[in-house]
Design an enzyme around this catalytic site. Structure first.
Site: not given
Ligand code: PEP
Length: 255
Positions: A13, A100, A176, A216
């Protein structure tokens, strides 16, 4: 059903990152690194990057997804993109209900459901995001929250359409933030989601569904998370913007 019989899917993503030229360059770098993947590989890019991404993946095993779509086919919805528009372009996946979008753009379980329905009607595969807030985990209501999100999102979805639904369990506190759910926490909630799907449809339907973990996930922790019996893949934000890191995650899912 044995995990090895379910399609493992690693999806990036990209969020609001990369211009079209940067998207072409990142995919060009990624292509050789994931050419031998033993799992499905998807990049979900910003709307304006879709033409460049679709061109850049031609002849490769990488598929392209969008990050949202509206529930109406067309109309007075300034700034929105519809599922028929995505289908006509050759997009095959769409992320729906990302936290988000829920947090910043007023997405609710009801609008998620309408978007899921619209995407399925156009033949797209949906990556449906669900997950609890940190406060909800502290209150011990993760199971209720996630079960409700899944039930509402799948309302009106027929059993034969489930092969085009992937559920991504994404605890909001892990997105994130660098705080990853432990492998046990990720597996527990992915198993719970499978149980909800079984109760709504059937054991076989739930056993065949791909359920991802997201939050993450990175090159260092992917192997342990992806080894869990109910974790069938990952939705990757930050680490999907670096071809090498993303390819390490793809390799971990291919084992
Ligand atoms: C996401 O945007 O779905 C996501 C899991 O972001 P990150 O891996 O940066 O936590």
């Amino acid at each position: 059903m044995n995990k090895s019989l379910r399609p493992a899917v690693i999806a990036g993503n990209w969020k609001m990152n990369k211009t079209p030229a940067e998207a072409s360059a990142l995919i060009a770098e990624l292509r050789p690194l994931v050419a031998d993947a033993g799992c499905d590989v998807v990049v979900c890019v910003p709307f304006v990057d879709l033409p460049a991404a679709l061109e850049a993946v031609k002849g490769s095993n990488i598929r392209v997804g969008a990050q949202n779509c509206h529930w109406e086919k067309s109309g007075a919805f300034t700034g929105e993109i519809s599922a028929p528009m995505l289908r006509e372009m050759g997009v095959s996946y769409v992320v729906i209900g990302h936290s988000e979008r829920r947090q910043y753009f007023g997405e609710t379980d009801a609008t998620v459901n309408r978007r899921v329905r619209a995407a399925l009607d156009e033949g797209l595969t949906v990556i449906l995001c669900v997950g609890e807030l940190e406060r909800e985990r502290e209150l011990g209501i993760t199971a209720e929250v996630v079960a409700t999100q899944v039930k509402v999102a799948l309302s009106g979805v027929k059993a034969e359409e489930l092969s085009r639904i992937i559920i991504a369990y994404e605890p909001v506190w892990a997105i994130g933030t660098g705080k990853t759910a432990t492998a046990a926490q990720a597996n527990e909630v992915c198993a719970l989601i499978r149980g909800v799907v079984a109760s709504l449809y059937c054991d076989k339907c739930a056993g065949g569904m791909t359920i991802q973990y997201g939050g993450s996930m990175n090159a260092g922790n992917a192997e342990e998370l992806l080894a869990q019996p109910d974790v069938d893949g990952g939705l990757i934000g930050g680490a999907s913007l670096k071809a090498k890191d993303f390819s390490v995650i793809v390799a971990a899912a291919s084992k």
